[in-house]
Design a protein around this motif. Sequence first.
Motif, PDB file in Angstrom:
ATOM      1  N   ALA A  57     -15.229 -19.679  50.855  1.00  0.00           N
ATOM      2  CA  ALA A  57     -16.577 -19.500  50.314  1.00  0.00           C
ATOM      3  C   ALA A  57     -16.624 -19.663  48.796  1.00  0.00           C
ATOM      4  CB  ALA A  57     -17.121 -18.135  50.715  1.00  0.00           C
ATOM      5  N   SER A  61     -18.816 -22.705  47.061  1.00  0.00           N
ATOM      6  CA  SER A  61     -19.916 -22.481  46.123  1.00  0.00           C
ATOM      7  C   SER A  61     -19.769 -23.368  44.900  1.00  0.00           C
ATOM      8  CB  SER A  61     -19.952 -21.013  45.701  1.00  0.00           C
ATOM      9  OG  SER A  61     -20.971 -20.788  44.761  1.00  0.00           O
ATOM     10  N   TYR A  82     -23.214 -24.554  54.641  1.00  0.00           N
ATOM     11  CA  TYR A  82     -22.593 -23.519  53.832  1.00  0.00           C
ATOM     12  C   TYR A  82     -23.580 -22.394  53.531  1.00  0.00           C
ATOM     13  CZ  TYR A  82     -20.605 -21.250  49.740  1.00  0.00           C
ATOM     14  OH  TYR A  82     -20.153 -20.311  48.851  1.00  0.00           O
ATOM     15  N   ILE A  86     -23.529 -18.319  54.992  1.00  0.00           N
ATOM     16  CA  ILE A  86     -23.090 -17.297  54.048  1.00  0.00           C
ATOM     17  C   ILE A  86     -24.333 -16.667  53.442  1.00  0.00           C
ATOM     18  CG2 ILE A  86     -22.000 -16.943  51.790  1.00  0.00           C
ATOM     19  CD1 ILE A  86     -20.033 -19.094  52.527  1.00  0.00           C
ATOM     20  N   ARG A  88     -24.087 -14.261  50.805  1.00  0.00           N
ATOM     21  CA  ARG A  88     -23.783 -13.632  49.516  1.00  0.00           C
ATOM     22  C   ARG A  88     -24.560 -14.319  48.403  1.00  0.00           C
ATOM     23  NH1 ARG A  88     -19.093 -10.268  49.320  1.00  0.00           N
ATOM     24  NH2 ARG A  88     -19.989  -9.840  47.266  1.00  0.00           N
TER      25      ARG A  88
END
Length: 142
Positions: A57, A61, A82, A86, A88
């Motif tokens: 991850a 990013s 992605y 995810i 976050r």
Amino acid sequence: TERTVFLKGMMSADKLSAKNWNSLEWMYFLDGLPDKAAYDKLQKLDAAWHLTGTVNAEIGSRWYAHAIASGIKSVWPSAADYVTGIGRLYLIVPVYRALAQVSPDGLAYAKTIYARAKEGYHPLTQQAVEALLAESGARWGS
């Protein structure tokens, strides 16, 4: 550093010592790239090290934000996977930002992805992404 030598064209991507790099070393390498690195350099980096589709991850990013900002449209679908997989905030905002700021098409794509992913995000993440998209919409006049 190897990054500098690579960016100056004095080392090919496949000659980087990245085979032995851990996540922190990749993060350091990617963090030091210019905001809009040369398109061809990033394509060669991806061809050599298969960054698109990474399961890491932190690397994802950074990679997607740089690749998108540099105009590599072929990473958009993987970037969409992605950010929908995810939640976050600090990991997905750079990817949404890159899409929203690269072009009006990128902003439209970011809005489409967000519409699919929104329900899976924490309310604070929703708020941050919506603010980013609104700000970018004003920039592009949409």
